[in-house]
Design a protein around this motif. Sequence first.
Motif, PDB file in Angstrom:
ATOM      1  N   PRO A 104      40.524  34.846  26.452  1.00 23.30           N
ATOM      2  CA  PRO A 104      39.479  35.882  26.493  1.00 23.30           C
ATOM      3  C   PRO A 104      38.297  35.588  25.581  1.00 23.30           C
ATOM      4  CG  PRO A 104      41.634  36.910  26.545  1.00 23.30           C
ATOM      5  CD  PRO A 104      41.874  35.437  26.322  1.00 23.30           C
ATOM      6  N   ASN A 105      38.543  34.873  24.457  1.00 23.51           N
ATOM      7  CA  ASN A 105      37.443  34.502  23.555  1.00 23.51           C
ATOM      8  C   ASN A 105      36.562  33.397  24.120  1.00 23.51           C
ATOM      9  OD1 ASN A 105      38.055  36.279  21.342  1.00 23.51           O
ATOM     10  ND2 ASN A 105      39.813  34.977  20.884  1.00 23.51           N
ATOM     11  N   GLY A 106      37.028  32.744  25.186  1.00 25.55           N
ATOM     12  CA  GLY A 106      36.256  31.685  25.813  1.00 25.55           C
ATOM     13  C   GLY A 106      35.536  32.141  27.071  1.00 25.55           C
ATOM     14  N   ARG A 107      35.572  33.419  27.354  1.00 26.38           N
ATOM     15  CA  ARG A 107      34.909  33.963  28.542  1.00 26.38           C
ATOM     16  C   ARG A 107      33.569  34.577  28.164  1.00 26.38           C
ATOM     17  NH1 ARG A 107      40.215  37.368  30.611  1.00 26.38           N
ATOM     18  NH2 ARG A 107      41.666  35.590  30.734  1.00 26.38           N
ATOM     19  N   PRO A 108      32.570  34.553  29.062  1.00 29.71           N
ATOM     20  CA  PRO A 108      32.589  33.920  30.378  1.00 29.71           C
ATOM     21  C   PRO A 108      32.432  32.411  30.279  1.00 29.71           C
ATOM     22  CG  PRO A 108      30.429  34.835  29.984  1.00 29.71           C
ATOM     23  CD  PRO A 108      31.282  35.243  28.810  1.00 29.71           C
ATOM     24  N   GLN A 109      33.045  31.702  31.198  1.00 22.56           N
ATOM     25  CA  GLN A 109      32.939  30.248  31.227  1.00 22.56           C
ATOM     26  C   GLN A 109      31.596  29.829  31.827  1.00 22.56           C
ATOM     27  OE1 GLN A 109      35.483  31.933  32.784  1.00 22.56           O
ATOM     28  NE2 GLN A 109      37.313  31.476  31.586  1.00 22.56           N
ATOM     29  N   SER A 110      31.188  28.622  31.520  1.00 21.94           N
ATOM     30  CA  SER A 110      29.959  28.053  32.084  1.00 21.94           C
ATOM     31  C   SER A 110      30.308  26.877  32.987  1.00 21.94           C
ATOM     32  CB  SER A 110      29.025  27.571  30.965  1.00 21.94           C
ATOM     33  OG  SER A 110      28.527  28.662  30.218  1.00 21.94           O
ATOM     34  N   GLY A 111      29.771  26.894  34.193  1.00 25.69           N
ATOM     35  CA  GLY A 111      29.986  25.801  35.135  1.00 25.69           C
ATOM     36  C   GLY A 111      31.172  25.984  36.054  1.00 25.69           C
ATOM     37  N   LEU A 112      32.063  26.910  35.731  1.00 27.96           N
ATOM     38  CA  LEU A 112      33.298  27.065  36.505  1.00 27.96           C
ATOM     39  C   LEU A 112      33.011  27.469  37.948  1.00 27.96           C
ATOM     40  CD1 LEU A 112      36.369  26.860  36.147  1.00 27.96           C
ATOM     41  CD2 LEU A 112      36.403  29.296  35.588  1.00 27.96           C
ATOM     42  N   ALA A 113      32.007  28.314  38.157  1.00 30.87           N
ATOM     43  CA  ALA A 113      31.660  28.760  39.516  1.00 30.87           C
ATOM     44  C   ALA A 113      31.078  27.637  40.360  1.00 30.87           C
ATOM     45  CB  ALA A 113      30.683  29.924  39.452  1.00 30.87           C
ATOM     46  N   HIS A 114      30.697  26.535  39.721  1.00 29.44           N
ATOM     47  CA  HIS A 114      30.028  25.444  40.434  1.00 29.44           C
ATOM     48  C   HIS A 114      30.934  24.225  40.619  1.00 29.44           C
ATOM     49  CE1 HIS A 114      26.414  27.824  39.869  1.00 29.44           C
ATOM     50  NE2 HIS A 114      26.725  27.920  38.585  1.00 29.44           N
ATOM     51  N   ALA A 115      32.203  24.352  40.242  1.00 31.66           N
ATOM     52  CA  ALA A 115      33.148  23.244  40.422  1.00 31.66           C
ATOM     53  C   ALA A 115      33.527  23.119  41.892  1.00 31.66           C
ATOM     54  CB  ALA A 115      34.388  23.465  39.567  1.00 31.66           C
TER      55      ALA A 115
END
Length: 372
Positions: A104-115
């Motif tokens: 949860p401390n690493g959210r929101p992720q960056s780039g994950l939606a574009h994998a």
Amino acid sequence: MPFLNIVKNKTAQLWSKISWPARAVLLLAIFAGVSLVIFWLAINQEIKTDILNSLAASKAKIIKAIAPQEKIPANYIRRHLDGVYVDPKDADYYPVAVMIDNDPNGRPQSGLAHANIVYEAKAEAGITRYLAIFADGKDLAKIGPVRSARPYYLDWAEGYNALYVHVGGSPEALARLRKEPLVNLNEFYQGNYFWRANDYASPHNVFTSSANINKYLDKMNLKSSDYESWLYKDEAKLEARATSSITINFSVPNFLVRWQYDKEKNEYARYLAGAPHQDADGAPIAAKNIIIMKVAARVVDSELRRQMYTIGEGKAWYCLDGKCETGKWRKESKQSREKIYDGNGEEVKFNAGTTWVEVIQEEGQISISNYE
């Protein structure tokens, strides 16, 4: 009555002679006229709004129905990684597999939606982590948070002969990286390809970018990779699509996953911890195909790290075009990419586009609802 039949027949003959573009103009003109009449006759503003919205939706459907279908250029081929039709020069970028945080401390992720491909599995205890694979040449300014390596993620990355991007790792994973041929980019030793963001708490604050990764690929002279592609097909027509939803309970509510099918878009929207899962840039996370693999595992140390048995075969579920089926996954070696087979033993043909692979240990972790 004979007069009406004559009029009806004449009208049908005239209509059949009119081209589709001309029909579209005529229909849109009728809609426009009706809209104006209703607008001025209706007294209640709410009624006006509802009627006009309905007419606008009908107009959009007509335009969509008569619009020429986008044709794929004759020289295009399916991209090796996800089956999307592209110019041959864009079909075989070197695959990059990045370990991405899901704490949860690493959210929101960056780039994950574009994998292009994403694997999700438990890293330790009930916390999951992602292996996001990119090979489409997109320019992503921020990817992460990047986290540490685990041996079973190495198995999946090695099946693509990918560049493996990580921040340190478990003792077993690091030992394997020292002696196996998988090329890797480790923040511990190549920190100039990463940075630490001030708006995320350590250790959930390490990021990289596609520009930095490409610099490393150039340095290592990595141009293209040899790995097996899955089989791909054209998407099912709207009327042939079903409806389904998938729930995956990895551990606690913070890691509860739901995939909800959108029949019009023919894709699954991802929900995490009860809310739509979005990238840091606001892009919603969605997939054309969902695969669930049941993989045996055991806890190996006091940190509750796991060993997963990724080589061999096991039960699988695969969901596309709104329907989920049961089959098998099979991975012959670390160097081979796992494949999915249906109940008849035939390799599954997927829709082109993003695929998410959810890895579970118990069937009770998943709930699948199919609706016709």
